[in-house]
Design an enzyme around this catalytic site. Structure first.
Site, PDB file in Angstrom:
ATOM      1  N   LYS A 186       0.815  -1.217   0.000  1.00 14.78           N
ATOM      2  CA  LYS A 186       0.000   0.000   0.000  1.00 14.78           C
ATOM      3  C   LYS A 186       0.852   1.273   0.000  1.00 14.78           C
ATOM      4  CE  LYS A 186      -4.260  -2.005   1.684  1.00 14.78           C
ATOM      5  NZ  LYS A 186      -3.894  -3.436   1.788  1.00 14.78           N
TER       6      LYS A 186
HETATM    7  C1  LIG Z   1      -4.560  -4.509   1.166  1.00 16.04           C
HETATM    8  C2  LIG Z   1      -3.805  -5.772   1.067  1.00 16.04           C
HETATM    9  C3  LIG Z   1      -4.166  -6.793   0.154  1.00 16.04           C
HETATM   10  C4  LIG Z   1      -5.384  -6.704  -0.737  1.00 16.04           C
HETATM   11  O1  LIG Z   1      -5.298  -5.702  -1.712  1.00 16.04           O
HETATM   12  P1  LIG Z   1      -6.574  -5.280  -2.580  1.00 16.04           P
HETATM   13  O2  LIG Z   1      -6.134  -4.132  -3.395  1.00 16.04           O
HETATM   14  O3  LIG Z   1      -7.650  -4.940  -1.592  1.00 16.04           O
HETATM   15  O4  LIG Z   1      -6.952  -6.436  -3.399  1.00 16.04           O
HETATM   16  C5  LIG Z   1      -3.347  -7.917   0.094  1.00 16.04           C
HETATM   17  N1  LIG Z   1      -2.275  -8.060   0.886  1.00 16.04           N
HETATM   18  C6  LIG Z   1      -1.909  -7.120   1.784  1.00 16.04           C
HETATM   19  C7  LIG Z   1      -0.731  -7.363   2.654  1.00 16.04           C
HETATM   20  C8  LIG Z   1      -2.658  -5.947   1.904  1.00 16.04           C
HETATM   21  O5  LIG Z   1      -2.289  -5.011   2.795  1.00 16.04           O
END
Ligand SMILES: *Cc1c(COP(=O)(O)O)cnc(C)c1O
Length: 469
Positions: free
Chosen positions: A112
């Site tokens: 993220k």
């Molecule tokens: C947010 C997140 C996901 C999922 O991502 P999306 O964009 O919601 O599909 C997967 N793995 C981790 C570690 C995350 O923080």
């Protein structure tokens, strides 16, 4: 570039306005009116570029008309300069033609950071130009909160309030939020659960009187700028593995369909991706759609991969829009039906169209731990539980052994020690150097009752760098 709503009834916006908007006024999500498409020669000429320069070329069409080239270049250099690894998103080989794209080299050790480091800087740039300040409110069960706070900590024009459920996030996750100190950073521990936090964010968007005219901005994964930032690493990885002269497959651990939707866009922009694998945990609404054309709401199951614990997948509507020939009224009707019945399916030919590109697998906790153990035994490499789900799905679903398979490594294993322990691995993952003193750092956090008015009063009392709005 102009952006239109997936439900066809809201006004089109430019990039600057889309950055500040959450949902469109018709309840839809914003998508680009026309997707840029790059030629094979163009993509080939990007091989070997540093990450921020590739990012400039891939994203430039999306911000055109809103952000000047020189400013955008500088913003991208700053954004990806904070990543610990020189390659920003390094590839590690796991097996024959099988790779992990390490997207956890940023400040909070999860993918993220790629989007939220950029979002914070873009917001600050646009707000300075408009001479405006905003308030961000968000709810987190872990990862999003720390990435959003890290992304906004240096923003002069943003105050950020992140709510987490008191005593219900892991210590690493809490400390990653509460040890970032700044007048514009406000951690709130709510005496309630994650849903309570999220409900208060929703209610605050619905009625913003308590903000006295200050604009409220969302940083959740429906924000277009987050998707946009995630397109870049698909190009980055594929170029290193021989694209555009060779096709590449990706396996993506998915919850809200944000990260994998970025891969779908990369393909539509000209990157030769021959397969995208939707890898879910037990919360498998996306797998139910991909495997059987049934997008049916189920109850929420807590798993060892908590960042993918969702009941509905908020970005899925963006795919539905394309599957329906970008007909907003058709999407609107489908989403109304889903709201009323909790179920949705599409015409056979549209589903078949989706299945030409997407495969899927749901992986339970037991299989997740088994994959962590298997990969560790084979290679000594330690996977986090989300990435392990991606690896399992890649191994079970890949269509071609001859083409490179890239699993998106979405988090560092140190964030999820419970899964590593359950996998029977004695070695405890260590915090990387830039977080080595995390457990000694000062924390700042306010515990508040699970009560909307209490929270809103707190925001209006502290929303101007700690002072009242
Ligand atoms: C947010 C997140 C996901 C999922 O991502 P999306 O964009 O919601 O599909 C997967 N793995 C981790 C570690 C995350 O923080």
């Amino acid at each position: 570039m102009r952006y239109i709503s997936t439900r066809g009834q809201a006004p089109a916006l430019n990039f600057e306005d889309v950055l500040l908007a959450g949902l469109a006024s018709d309840g839809g999500l914003y998508v680009p009116e026309n997707l840029p498409r790059f030629t094979v020669e163009e993509i080939a000429s990007w091989a070997g570029l540093p990450y921020h320069e590739l990012a400039f070329r891939v994203m430039r069409p999306f911000v055109a008309g809103s952000i000047a080239d020189a400013d955008f270049k500088q913003i991208l250099e700053d954004t990806y300069g904070v990543f610990a690894h020189q390659a920003v998103a390094p590839l590690t080989q796991l097996g024959a033609n099988e790779w992990v794209l390490e997207l956890f080299q940023g400040p909070t050790l999860a993918f993220k950071d790629f989007a939220l480091q950029l979002l914070g800087r873009l917001l600050d740039h646009v707000l300075a130009k408009r001479n405006e300040r905003v308030v961000i409110m968000g709810a987190t069960s872990g990862d999003t909160g720390s990435a959003a706070i890290e992304g906004c900590k240096a923003c002069d024009n943003v105050d950020i309030f992140i709510m987490h459920p008191h005593n219900r996030v892991s210590e690493v996750q809490r400390r990653q939020m509460t040890t970032i100190l700044g007048e514009n950073i406000h951690n709130i521990a709510i005496e309630g659960n994650f849903d309570d936090c999220q409900e208060m964010v929703k209610a605050s968007f619905a009625d913003q009187g308590f903000l006295k005219g200050t604009r409220l901005v969302a940083v959740n994964s429906i924000n277009w700028a987050r998707i946009m930032a995630q397109i870049v690493y698909y190009f980055h990885a594929a170029l290193q593995l021989g694209a555009p002269h060779r096709s590449v497959a990706f396996s993506v651990p998915t919850g809200n369909f944000g990260d994998i939707f970025a891969g779908y866009l990369a393909r539509n922009m000209g990157l030769p991706i021959n397969q995208l694998i939707v890898a879910t945990n037990r919360n498998d609404i996306l797998h139910r759609f991909m495997s059987g054309n049934r997008y049916d709401k189920d109850t929420l199951h807590a798993s060892l991969s908590p960042s993918m614990d969702i009941m509905v997948s908020s970005n899925f509507e963006r795919l539905l829009f394309d599957l329906h020939g970008r007909n907003g009224l058709a999407v609107s009707a489908l989403m109304d039906e889903f709201k009323a019945t909790g179920k949705l399916s599409v015409a056979d030919d549209r589903w078949t169209e989706a299945r030409r590109l997407f495969d899927s697998l749901a992986v339970d906790d037991e299989q997740t731990c088994a994959t962590i153990a298997q990969v560790h035994a084979q290679t000594g490499y330690l996977l986090d539980p989300h990435t392990a789900i991606g690896v399992k799905a890649a191994r079970d679903c890949r269509r071609s052994q001859a083409l490179p398979m890239v699993v998106l490594g979405t988090a560092h294993p140190v964030k999820f020690p419970e899964a590593v322990e359950k996998a029977g691995i004695a070695a405890v993952p260590q915090l990387p150097p830039h977080l080595a003193d995390l457990f000694q750092r000062e924390e700042r956090c306010t515990v508040l009752a699970n009560d909307l008015k209490t929270v809103q009063d707190f925001v209006s009392q502290h929303g101007n760098r700690g002072k009242p709005l």
